[in-house]
Scaffold this motif. Structure first.
Motif, short mmCIF file in Angstrom:
data_model
loop_
_atom_site.label_atom_id
_atom_site.label_comp_id
_atom_site.label_asym_id
_atom_site.label_seq_id
_atom_site.Cartn_x
_atom_site.Cartn_y
_atom_site.Cartn_z
N MET A 185 0.84 -1.19 0.00
CA MET A 185 0.00 0.00 0.00
C MET A 185 0.88 1.25 0.00
O MET A 185 1.80 1.38 0.82
CB MET A 185 -0.92 0.01 1.23
N THR A 186 0.60 2.16 -0.93
CA THR A 186 1.39 3.38 -1.03
C THR A 186 0.99 4.36 0.08
O THR A 186 -0.19 4.58 0.34
CB THR A 186 1.16 4.06 -2.41
N GLU A 187 1.99 4.94 0.73
CA GLU A 187 1.72 5.91 1.78
C GLU A 187 1.18 7.20 1.17
O GLU A 187 1.65 7.67 0.15
CB GLU A 187 2.99 6.20 2.58
N PRO B 104 2.47 5.43 8.54
CA PRO B 104 2.19 4.41 9.58
C PRO B 104 2.53 4.91 10.98
O PRO B 104 1.76 4.67 11.92
CB PRO B 104 3.08 3.24 9.16
N GLU B 105 3.65 5.58 11.11
CA GLU B 105 4.08 6.06 12.43
C GLU B 105 3.14 7.15 12.95
O GLU B 105 2.82 7.21 14.14
CB GLU B 105 5.51 6.61 12.35
N ARG B 106 2.67 8.00 12.04
CA ARG B 106 1.78 9.08 12.45
C ARG B 106 0.39 8.53 12.83
O ARG B 106 -0.24 9.01 13.78
CB ARG B 106 1.69 10.14 11.35
N ARG B 107 -0.06 7.52 12.11
CA ARG B 107 -1.34 6.90 12.47
C ARG B 107 -1.24 6.21 13.84
O ARG B 107 -2.17 6.26 14.65
CB ARG B 107 -1.75 5.89 11.40
N ASP B 108 -0.12 5.57 14.09
CA ASP B 108 0.09 4.90 15.38
C ASP B 108 0.10 5.91 16.51
O ASP B 108 -0.53 5.70 17.55
CB ASP B 108 1.40 4.12 15.34
N VAL C 211 7.74 11.43 18.75
CA VAL C 211 8.55 10.24 18.46
C VAL C 211 9.63 10.63 17.46
O VAL C 211 9.33 11.27 16.44
CB VAL C 211 7.69 9.11 17.88
N LYS C 212 10.87 10.25 17.74
CA LYS C 212 11.98 10.55 16.83
C LYS C 212 12.09 9.46 15.77
O LYS C 212 12.04 8.27 16.08
CB LYS C 212 13.30 10.67 17.60
N ILE C 213 12.27 9.90 14.52
CA ILE C 213 12.45 8.98 13.40
C ILE C 213 13.68 9.40 12.61
O ILE C 213 13.78 10.56 12.18
CB ILE C 213 11.23 8.98 12.45
N THR C 214 14.61 8.48 12.45
CA THR C 214 15.75 8.72 11.56
C THR C 214 15.37 8.17 10.18
O THR C 214 15.13 6.96 10.05
CB THR C 214 17.02 8.04 12.10
N ILE D 248 -0.92 14.72 12.82
CA ILE D 248 0.36 14.60 13.54
C ILE D 248 1.42 15.34 12.74
O ILE D 248 1.58 15.13 11.53
CB ILE D 248 0.75 13.12 13.71
N LEU D 249 2.13 16.21 13.39
CA LEU D 249 3.09 17.09 12.72
C LEU D 249 4.42 16.38 12.49
O LEU D 249 4.80 15.48 13.25
CB LEU D 249 3.31 18.34 13.55
#
Length: 240
Positions: free
Chosen positions: A1-3, A9-13, A36-39, A78-79
């Protein structure tokens, strides 16, 4: 599934966790915020939004998440914030003024990947009296290897002084900051962790502990308890 949008996914969570935080009364209508930090694992282009590989970003709840939406956020609300400069680059809504506290927490230890702030009711009792919270329940002792849950000195909400105080105290505890909770005097709680759902677990268990420790305090003051017990051990020494 294309984002449909960057870090979908992280923002929905995070939106789901935020909703549960509010529904479970782990914050109030006056506020609370989570990041939440994402690299970034690769370069990503979403129209005007460009994500750079190996660069650090945070996804974060918007201001008024409780007052306006009662925690019922969509992932697009979610920003996305560039951690290097604190600038919002995506998301529907505005940054909270407490962004500075989150950034200073991440600066304190590169291993921190979640900062979770709430106005949790039971913990707020200990925060408003400016005292460390006794750690008396078995599950809290297992998940938080602390004799007390520290209450930081009062600094005004959203101020640079509060952000700096949080930074200094996280630096002081070293890698214990990777799974920690502070009480913020007259304000609430601040959790730093390596996982969003682990941070949620910490808040839930500390909330139970806060209520039980309060009840033990009342019973002790009434003379119905000579001391406190935790996991079969006398805890009087670290409660006085």
């Amino acid at each position: 599934m294309t984002e449909q949008y960057v870090f979908e996914p992280e923002r929905r969570d995070l939106a789901m966790v935020c909703r549960e935080m509010f529904n479970r009364k782990n914050t109030n209508v006056a506020g609370g915020n989570i990041s939440v930090k994402i690299t970034a694992p690769k370069d990503i282009d979403f129209g005007i939004v460009h994500i750079k590989k190996d660069h650090d970003y945070i996804i974060m709840t918007p201001t008024m998440m409780s007052e306006s939406w009662y925690g019922k956020l969509d992932g697009s609300q979610i920003l996305v914030v560039d951690l290097e400069n604190g600038k919002q680059i995506d998301g529907v809504g505005r940054l909270t003024r407490e962004i500075n506290m989150h950034i200073e927490a991440y600066k304190a230890n590169p291993g921190i990947t979640c900062v979770y702030h709430s106005h949790a009711e039971e913990s707020m009792f200990w925060a408003t009296i400016g005292q460390d919270m006794p750690n008396v329940t078995e599950i809290t002792s297992d998940t938080m290897s602390l004799k007390k849950i520290k209450c930081l000195p009062y600094r005004p909400a959203c101020s640079k002084e509060l952000a700096d105080l949080v930074h200094e105290n996280l630096v002081a505890i070293g890698d214990d900051a990777l799974e920690n909770i502070f009480l913020l005097n007259s304000h609430g709680v601040l959790i730093t962790c390596t996982d969003l759902h682990a941070a949620t677990r910490i808040l839930e268990t500390v909330e139970w502990n806060a209520k039980i420790a309060y009840q033990e305090t009342i019973f002790k003051s009434l003379g119905l308890l000579k001391n406190y017990k935790s996991c079969g051990k006398d805890t009087t020494a670290f409660l006085d």
